[in-house]
Design a protein around this motif. Structure first.
Motif, PDB file in Angstrom:
ATOM      1  N   VAL A  55      70.341  41.924  46.855  1.00  0.00           N
ATOM      2  CA  VAL A  55      71.959  41.379  46.172  1.00  0.00           C
ATOM      3  C   VAL A  55      72.782  42.535  44.877  1.00  0.00           C
ATOM      4  CG1 VAL A  55      73.820  40.196  45.543  1.00  0.00           C
ATOM      5  CG2 VAL A  55      72.277  39.135  47.638  1.00  0.00           C
ATOM      6  N   PHE A  56      73.269  43.539  45.470  1.00  0.00           N
ATOM      7  CA  PHE A  56      73.326  44.166  43.753  1.00  0.00           C
ATOM      8  C   PHE A  56      74.545  43.928  43.804  1.00  0.00           C
ATOM      9  CE2 PHE A  56      70.559  46.247  46.830  1.00  0.00           C
ATOM     10  CZ  PHE A  56      69.258  47.075  46.397  1.00  0.00           C
ATOM     11  N   VAL A  57      75.018  43.357  42.586  1.00  0.00           N
ATOM     12  CA  VAL A  57      76.181  43.679  41.158  1.00  0.00           C
ATOM     13  C   VAL A  57      77.115  45.275  41.148  1.00  0.00           C
ATOM     14  CG1 VAL A  57      77.682  42.168  40.003  1.00  0.00           C
ATOM     15  CG2 VAL A  57      75.928  41.281  41.577  1.00  0.00           C
ATOM     16  N   TYR A  58      77.809  45.350  41.729  1.00  0.00           N
ATOM     17  CA  TYR A  58      78.214  46.913  41.120  1.00  0.00           C
ATOM     18  C   TYR A  58      79.426  46.377  39.712  1.00  0.00           C
ATOM     19  CZ  TYR A  58      75.496  49.289  43.630  1.00  0.00           C
ATOM     20  OH  TYR A  58      74.552  50.368  44.642  1.00  0.00           O
ATOM     21  N   HIS A  59      79.621  46.999  38.945  1.00  0.00           N
ATOM     22  CA  HIS A  59      79.822  47.107  37.642  1.00  0.00           C
ATOM     23  C   HIS A  59      80.551  48.081  36.645  1.00  0.00           C
ATOM     24  CE1 HIS A  59      78.313  46.044  34.429  1.00  0.00           C
ATOM     25  NE2 HIS A  59      76.592  45.261  35.160  1.00  0.00           N
ATOM     26  N   ASP A  60      81.723  48.342  36.222  1.00  0.00           N
ATOM     27  CA  ASP A  60      81.774  49.656  35.501  1.00  0.00           C
ATOM     28  C   ASP A  60      81.920  49.168  34.265  1.00  0.00           C
ATOM     29  OD1 ASP A  60      84.020  49.513  36.227  1.00  0.00           O
ATOM     30  OD2 ASP A  60      84.748  50.675  36.740  1.00  0.00           O
ATOM     31  N   GLN A  61      82.323  47.479  33.751  1.00  0.00           N
ATOM     32  CA  GLN A  61      82.601  47.569  32.112  1.00  0.00           C
ATOM     33  C   GLN A  61      82.314  45.991  31.986  1.00  0.00           C
ATOM     34  OE1 GLN A  61      86.872  46.638  32.126  1.00  0.00           O
ATOM     35  NE2 GLN A  61      87.076  46.580  34.319  1.00  0.00           N
ATOM     36  N   ASP A  62      82.439  45.239  30.677  1.00  0.00           N
ATOM     37  CA  ASP A  62      81.969  44.184  31.014  1.00  0.00           C
ATOM     38  C   ASP A  62      82.479  43.146  31.570  1.00  0.00           C
ATOM     39  OD1 ASP A  62      79.479  45.160  28.405  1.00  0.00           O
ATOM     40  OD2 ASP A  62      81.690  44.179  27.470  1.00  0.00           O
ATOM     41  N   ASN A  85      66.779  32.772  49.950  1.00  0.00           N
ATOM     42  CA  ASN A  85      65.603  33.970  49.797  1.00  0.00           C
ATOM     43  C   ASN A  85      66.619  35.659  49.972  1.00  0.00           C
ATOM     44  OD1 ASN A  85      67.003  33.426  52.481  1.00  0.00           O
ATOM     45  ND2 ASN A  85      65.743  35.074  53.478  1.00  0.00           N
ATOM     46  N   LEU A  86      66.792  35.892  48.922  1.00  0.00           N
ATOM     47  CA  LEU A  86      67.606  36.676  48.215  1.00  0.00           C
ATOM     48  C   LEU A  86      67.315  37.196  46.026  1.00  0.00           C
ATOM     49  CD1 LEU A  86      69.810  35.629  45.679  1.00  0.00           C
ATOM     50  CD2 LEU A  86      71.342  34.800  47.264  1.00  0.00           C
ATOM     51  N   GLN A  87      67.556  38.306  46.608  1.00  0.00           N
ATOM     52  CA  GLN A  87      67.527  38.975  44.625  1.00  0.00           C
ATOM     53  C   GLN A  87      68.184  39.321  44.379  1.00  0.00           C
ATOM     54  OE1 GLN A  87      63.559  41.525  45.561  1.00  0.00           O
ATOM     55  NE2 GLN A  87      62.751  40.151  45.057  1.00  0.00           N
ATOM     56  N   VAL A  88      68.395  39.566  43.172  1.00  0.00           N
ATOM     57  CA  VAL A  88      69.738  40.082  42.961  1.00  0.00           C
ATOM     58  C   VAL A  88      69.500  41.285  41.831  1.00  0.00           C
ATOM     59  CG1 VAL A  88      72.058  39.416  40.979  1.00  0.00           C
ATOM     60  CG2 VAL A  88      70.796  38.324  42.627  1.00  0.00           C
ATOM     61  N   ARG A  89      70.686  42.264  41.743  1.00  0.00           N
ATOM     62  CA  ARG A  89      70.400  43.152  40.490  1.00  0.00           C
ATOM     63  C   ARG A  89      71.392  43.820  40.086  1.00  0.00           C
ATOM     64  NH1 ARG A  89      69.364  48.605  39.899  1.00  0.00           N
ATOM     65  NH2 ARG A  89      69.171  49.724  42.277  1.00  0.00           N
ATOM     66  N   LEU A  90      71.696  43.210  38.688  1.00  0.00           N
ATOM     67  CA  LEU A  90      73.544  44.670  38.071  1.00  0.00           C
ATOM     68  C   LEU A  90      72.755  45.697  38.220  1.00  0.00           C
ATOM     69  CD1 LEU A  90      73.708  41.567  35.566  1.00  0.00           C
ATOM     70  CD2 LEU A  90      75.708  42.165  36.745  1.00  0.00           C
ATOM     71  N   VAL A  91      74.573  46.593  38.897  1.00  0.00           N
ATOM     72  CA  VAL A  91      74.435  47.898  37.828  1.00  0.00           C
ATOM     73  C   VAL A  91      75.152  48.600  37.326  1.00  0.00           C
ATOM     74  CG1 VAL A  91      74.675  50.312  39.921  1.00  0.00           C
ATOM     75  CG2 VAL A  91      72.665  48.602  40.945  1.00  0.00           C
ATOM     76  N   ASP A  92      75.005  48.789  36.185  1.00  0.00           N
ATOM     77  CA  ASP A  92      76.552  49.238  35.441  1.00  0.00           C
ATOM     78  C   ASP A  92      76.163  50.816  35.346  1.00  0.00           C
ATOM     79  OD1 ASP A  92      77.769  49.501  33.337  1.00  0.00           O
ATOM     80  OD2 ASP A  92      77.437  48.211  31.937  1.00  0.00           O
ATOM     81  N   LEU A  93      77.468  51.018  35.826  1.00  0.00           N
ATOM     82  CA  LEU A  93      77.779  52.010  36.089  1.00  0.00           C
ATOM     83  C   LEU A  93      78.345  53.099  35.199  1.00  0.00           C
ATOM     84  CD1 LEU A  93      79.735  52.262  39.539  1.00  0.00           C
ATOM     85  CD2 LEU A  93      78.172  52.123  39.078  1.00  0.00           C
ATOM     86  N   GLN A 111      87.057  50.570  46.595  1.00  0.00           N
ATOM     87  CA  GLN A 111      87.783  51.083  45.323  1.00  0.00           C
ATOM     88  C   GLN A 111      87.494  49.969  43.957  1.00  0.00           C
ATOM     89  OE1 GLN A 111      88.754  54.165  45.899  1.00  0.00           O
ATOM     90  NE2 GLN A 111      87.282  54.247  48.097  1.00  0.00           N
ATOM     91  N   THR A 112      87.515  48.819  44.083  1.00  0.00           N
ATOM     92  CA  THR A 112      87.830  47.871  42.847  1.00  0.00           C
ATOM     93  C   THR A 112      86.229  47.642  42.165  1.00  0.00           C
ATOM     94  OG1 THR A 112      88.101  45.705  44.658  1.00  0.00           O
ATOM     95  CG2 THR A 112      89.863  47.211  43.829  1.00  0.00           C
ATOM     96  N   LEU A 113      86.467  47.500  41.669  1.00  0.00           N
ATOM     97  CA  LEU A 113      85.074  46.570  40.938  1.00  0.00           C
ATOM     98  C   LEU A 113      85.347  44.977  39.945  1.00  0.00           C
ATOM     99  CD1 LEU A 113      83.211  50.171  39.473  1.00  0.00           C
ATOM    100  CD2 LEU A 113      82.818  48.331  41.891  1.00  0.00           C
ATOM    101  N   PRO A 114      84.419  44.091  39.869  1.00  0.00           N
ATOM    102  CA  PRO A 114      82.771  44.204  39.954  1.00  0.00           C
ATOM    103  C   PRO A 114      82.655  44.390  41.631  1.00  0.00           C
ATOM    104  CG  PRO A 114      83.404  42.218  38.662  1.00  0.00           C
ATOM    105  CD  PRO A 114      84.702  43.089  39.565  1.00  0.00           C
ATOM    106  N   GLN A 115      81.434  44.559  42.526  1.00  0.00           N
ATOM    107  CA  GLN A 115      80.783  44.098  43.883  1.00  0.00           C
ATOM    108  C   GLN A 115      80.130  43.302  43.808  1.00  0.00           C
ATOM    109  OE1 GLN A 115      83.215  45.070  47.209  1.00  0.00           O
ATOM    110  NE2 GLN A 115      85.235  45.049  46.040  1.00  0.00           N
ATOM    111  N   ILE A 116      80.038  43.195  45.559  1.00  0.00           N
ATOM    112  CA  ILE A 116      78.853  42.049  46.202  1.00  0.00           C
ATOM    113  C   ILE A 116      78.670  43.405  46.691  1.00  0.00           C
ATOM    114  CG2 ILE A 116      77.061  40.080  45.980  1.00  0.00           C
ATOM    115  CD1 ILE A 116      79.545  38.882  45.570  1.00  0.00           C
ATOM    116  N   VAL A 117      77.383  43.583  47.094  1.00  0.00           N
ATOM    117  CA  VAL A 117      76.544  44.719  47.668  1.00  0.00           C
ATOM    118  C   VAL A 117      75.581  43.924  47.998  1.00  0.00           C
ATOM    119  CG1 VAL A 117      76.067  47.213  48.486  1.00  0.00           C
ATOM    120  CG2 VAL A 117      78.052  46.851  46.844  1.00  0.00           C
TER     121      VAL A 117
END
Length: 416
Positions: A55-62, A85-93, A111-117
């Motif tokens: 599980v990736f959490v994408y964001h481009d602001q706080d 059974n999941l692992q999470v990683r924050l992805v700060d663009l 097109q919009t953030l933050p998103q769960i991928v």
């Protein structure tokens, strides 16, 4: 996995050689070494821990306070105490990205953030498999972690059932007819199939008595358009590369699910028939031909279940020994100085060497020391590395065994 049958003359020759030559058969027959008389569906429930979804959490602001709490919830759900059974990683663009981060986001088309991928669990050597993406909000987090159908699925699996999840196709009358046919076939197979006889040496793999094992099949209908099951449906459709093809969009699908939430494969449309259902049922109720999970077909689903709280081994767990070298020494926990790990064993070995001055061939019993050492390293590895270790460790041990057999054989023939 395939077994190799040796010609009778070859077997006769093997019997005339030293006992160590018999071990060479293990190198030629790796599948036999991992076979088990426990049926597949039960061995998977007892032994195969589910692989973790990425599980990736994408964001481009706080992140806001609410969004931060949602991320923390996902992290708790994926922790050992959470059970999912999941692992999470924050992805700060705004920061430095890891390899594949940008490409992973682009393939979602969001097109919009933050998103769960979300990606399927990644196997060693395989590329990533995209499941779906959604906005980071409370509703999506809740539906990702759990859903009504998955709650019912987990309950049935813990009861020892093999559950056939029926994913509707869209035509109500066709769905009703196919589901009825599936349920009728499962009732018949449940009455006619027989479980393998459990061998004495495999009883340690069971948390129930062999006579308590029963074949129990059930069907669970899931509407592919149900918003509450959105993530569950996406997971199912991601288990094979062509299940989202346009020509299958209106087809019903049946997924036999066993163990701790592992789906075998999909039966699609006309493939939901007596022959295909029986084939899958026979495999799942037959003896486990390969106990190494990565060598078996199937993909794990995301279920928030503390499996080990319900599956309790019948035998006490072995006490982990301290990591020792081949010399038999381990550090004293207080002084840090070497101490003899097994004085009695060392004394008997010394007496044997005094009585027989010939160099001793390395004992085969020392091989598990290497396995123990590697097993202690495994918890520090990520799931992909652990999967690779699980697959390759038995082969490493067998290669070492083959070297020992070769050396011993050469010594035998030189002495004749």
């Amino acid at each position: 996995m395939m077994l190799i049958r040796l010609p009778s003359q070859t077997v006769a020759r093997v019997r005339r050689l030293p006992v160590l030559w018999a071990a060479a058969a293990l190198v030629l027959l790796p599948a036999a070494a991992f076979a088990c008389s426990v049926p597949v569906f039960r061995f998977a429930l007892e032994q195969w821990r589910p692989d973790a979804y990425q599980v990736f959490v994408y964001h481009d602001q706080d992140l806001s306070a609410e969004q931060t709490q949602l991320v923390e919830r996902l992290q708790r759900e994926g922790s050992p105490s959470g059970g999912a059974n999941l692992q999470v990683r924050l992805v700060d663009l705004r920061g430095e990205l890891q390899s594949g981060d940008q490409e992973r986001l682009e393939q979602t088309g969001v097109q919009t953030l933050p998103q769960i991928v979300v990606n399927l669990p990644r196997k060693a050597g395989d590329s990533e498999t995209f499941v779906s993406a959604a906005e980071l909000n409370a509703e999506q987090v809740e539906r990702l972690v759990n859903s009504p159908a998955r709650t019912e699925l987990a309950k049935r699996l813990l009861d020892g059932e093999v559950v056939w999840v029926y994913l509707t196709g869209g035509d109500a009358s066709q769905d009703d007819a196919r589901l009825t046919a599936l349920e009728t076939e499962l009732v018949g197979l449940q009455e006619t199939l027989e479980l393998p006889a459990i061998q004495q040496e495999d009883l340690k793999e069971l948390s129930v008595a062999p006579e308590e094992l029963k074949i129990r099949f059930s069907a669970l209908r899931v509407d592919r358009n149900d918003p509450a099951e959105k993530w569950f449906v996406e997971m199912l459709l991601s288990t094979e590369p062509d299940l989202r093809d346009e020509d299958l969009a209106g087809e019903p699908m049946a997924f036999p699910i066993f163990g701790r939430g592992r789906t075998l494969y999909a039966l699609v449309g006309m493939g939901i028939n007596a022959d295909m259902i029986k084939e899958a049922a026979e495999f799942l109720t037959g003896p486990c031909q390969c106990t190494v999970k990565a060598e078996n077909p199937g993909v794990d689903l995301l279920l928030p279940v503390q499996w080990d709280d319900y599956i309790v081994p019948t035998e006490p767990e072995e006490i982990a020994l301290p990591l020792i070298g081949l010399g038999g020494y381990a550090p004293d926990p207080e002084t840090g100085l070497p101490i003899v790990a097994n004085r009695q064993s060392l004394a008997s070995t010394t007496e044997k060497q005094d009585a027989d001055p010939q160099p001793a061939v390395t004992e085969l019993a020392e091989i598990p020391v290497l396995a123990t050492s590697l097993a202690q390293v495994a918890p520090s590895l990520d799931p992909v590395e652990r999967s690779a270790l699980t697959v390759w460790l038995p082969w490493i041990v067998m290669i070492l065994l083959a070297l020992i057999v070769t050396i011993a054989s050469l010594s035998f023939f030189r002495g004749r």
